[in-house]
Design a protein around this motif. Sequence first.
Motif, short mmCIF file in Angstrom:
data_model
loop_
_atom_site.label_atom_id
_atom_site.label_comp_id
_atom_site.label_asym_id
_atom_site.label_seq_id
_atom_site.Cartn_x
_atom_site.Cartn_y
_atom_site.Cartn_z
N PHE A 168 31.77 37.34 6.23
CA PHE A 168 32.91 37.83 6.99
C PHE A 168 32.66 37.73 8.49
O PHE A 168 31.53 37.88 8.96
CB PHE A 168 33.19 39.30 6.67
CG PHE A 168 33.64 39.56 5.26
CD1 PHE A 168 34.96 39.34 4.89
CD2 PHE A 168 32.75 40.04 4.31
CE1 PHE A 168 35.38 39.59 3.59
CE2 PHE A 168 33.17 40.29 3.02
CZ PHE A 168 34.48 40.07 2.65
N VAL A 169 33.73 37.50 9.23
CA VAL A 169 33.75 37.67 10.67
C VAL A 169 34.83 38.69 10.97
O VAL A 169 35.98 38.52 10.54
CB VAL A 169 34.04 36.35 11.40
CG1 VAL A 169 34.24 36.60 12.89
CG2 VAL A 169 32.91 35.36 11.19
N ALA B 220 40.35 40.71 3.07
CA ALA B 220 40.69 39.65 4.02
C ALA B 220 42.17 39.30 3.96
O ALA B 220 42.74 38.81 4.95
CB ALA B 220 39.84 38.41 3.75
N ASP B 221 42.81 39.54 2.82
CA ASP B 221 44.22 39.19 2.66
C ASP B 221 45.17 40.21 3.30
O ASP B 221 46.30 39.86 3.61
CB ASP B 221 44.57 39.06 1.17
CG ASP B 221 44.34 37.65 0.65
OD1 ASP B 221 44.09 36.75 1.48
OD2 ASP B 221 44.42 37.44 -0.56
N HIS C 283 38.18 37.99 8.87
CA HIS C 283 38.14 36.59 8.46
C HIS C 283 37.02 36.41 7.43
O HIS C 283 35.96 37.02 7.54
CB HIS C 283 37.90 35.69 9.66
CG HIS C 283 38.85 35.92 10.79
ND1 HIS C 283 40.05 35.25 10.92
CD2 HIS C 283 38.78 36.77 11.85
CE1 HIS C 283 40.68 35.68 11.99
NE2 HIS C 283 39.93 36.59 12.58
N TRP C 284 37.26 35.54 6.47
CA TRP C 284 36.29 35.28 5.41
C TRP C 284 36.18 33.78 5.19
O TRP C 284 37.16 33.04 5.31
CB TRP C 284 36.74 35.95 4.11
CG TRP C 284 35.92 35.58 2.92
CD1 TRP C 284 34.73 36.14 2.52
CD2 TRP C 284 36.21 34.57 1.95
NE1 TRP C 284 34.27 35.54 1.37
CE2 TRP C 284 35.15 34.57 1.00
CE3 TRP C 284 37.26 33.66 1.81
CZ2 TRP C 284 35.13 33.68 -0.08
CZ3 TRP C 284 37.23 32.77 0.74
CH2 TRP C 284 36.18 32.80 -0.20
N GLY C 285 34.97 33.32 4.90
CA GLY C 285 34.82 31.90 4.62
C GLY C 285 33.36 31.51 4.43
O GLY C 285 32.48 32.35 4.23
N ASP C 286 33.12 30.21 4.53
CA ASP C 286 31.81 29.61 4.23
C ASP C 286 31.09 29.26 5.53
O ASP C 286 31.52 28.36 6.26
CB ASP C 286 32.02 28.36 3.37
CG ASP C 286 30.72 27.64 3.05
OD1 ASP C 286 29.64 28.21 3.28
OD2 ASP C 286 30.80 26.50 2.54
N VAL D 174 27.70 39.26 7.88
CA VAL D 174 28.88 39.84 8.50
C VAL D 174 28.66 39.81 10.01
O VAL D 174 27.64 40.31 10.51
CB VAL D 174 29.13 41.29 8.04
CG1 VAL D 174 30.38 41.86 8.71
CG2 VAL D 174 29.28 41.36 6.52
N TYR D 175 29.59 39.20 10.72
CA TYR D 175 29.49 39.05 12.17
C TYR D 175 30.65 39.81 12.81
O TYR D 175 31.79 39.71 12.36
CB TYR D 175 29.58 37.58 12.56
CG TYR D 175 28.43 36.73 12.07
CD1 TYR D 175 27.43 36.30 12.92
CD2 TYR D 175 28.36 36.35 10.73
CE1 TYR D 175 26.38 35.51 12.47
CE2 TYR D 175 27.30 35.55 10.26
CZ TYR D 175 26.33 35.13 11.15
OH TYR D 175 25.30 34.37 10.70
#
Length: 208
Positions: free
Chosen positions: A6-7, A162-163, A171-174, A204-205
């Motif tokens: 996550f960001v 995230a939704d 934000h979520w991703g790779d 997590v950032y």
Amino acid sequence: MTRYGFVIDTTRCVGCNFCSMACKVENNLPEDVWWSRAYTDGGEVEQTPSGEWPDNLHMAFMTVGCQHCDNPACVKACPVGATYKDADTGIVRQDFDKCIGCRMCMAACPYSGVRTFNWEEPKYFLDFPVGSADAPKHQKGVVEKCTMCWHRIAKGERPACADVCRTLARHWGDFDDPDSEVSKLIRDRPYKQLLADEGTGPCVYYLV
């Protein structure tokens, strides 16, 4: 390999706890169990600023849950392999059926409050389950934490938290994909990580 995480943009987060509520409903969490919480970075009381009015006030919010670390202390501490790092996604997962309730993972984790232990049979506000039928079943005598909505990711969906973020702070991703939104955000914006000096490598950032 994929490394999900996550960001969270602390300049946009308003501490509404929509993410926390979405998590609770999606995963049918028992009473008094939260896998994610929004904490106030400000005054001594929640939702209050620090400093003096009118020119020196500060208040921001930090949504905190499992950090899904690259080098998770909890995995090393678990004697039965109930807490493990998924090789394909990087998600720190838990096998509730394997958990023996020793709570070694809780003791090893430097992030206080991200895990809970079910001392009794789980109790709920409603007399029927809510959320996804694929969410993990809650049991007495086991440790629980954020699963990053593993059951949703397995179907090609995003984590519920995230939704639902209404300020687009989450934000979520790779992170292993340099072209992903999360990779671009931490490349272009200043950020901080919680207890980074512990050597856990949190995924997590927090943008600042």
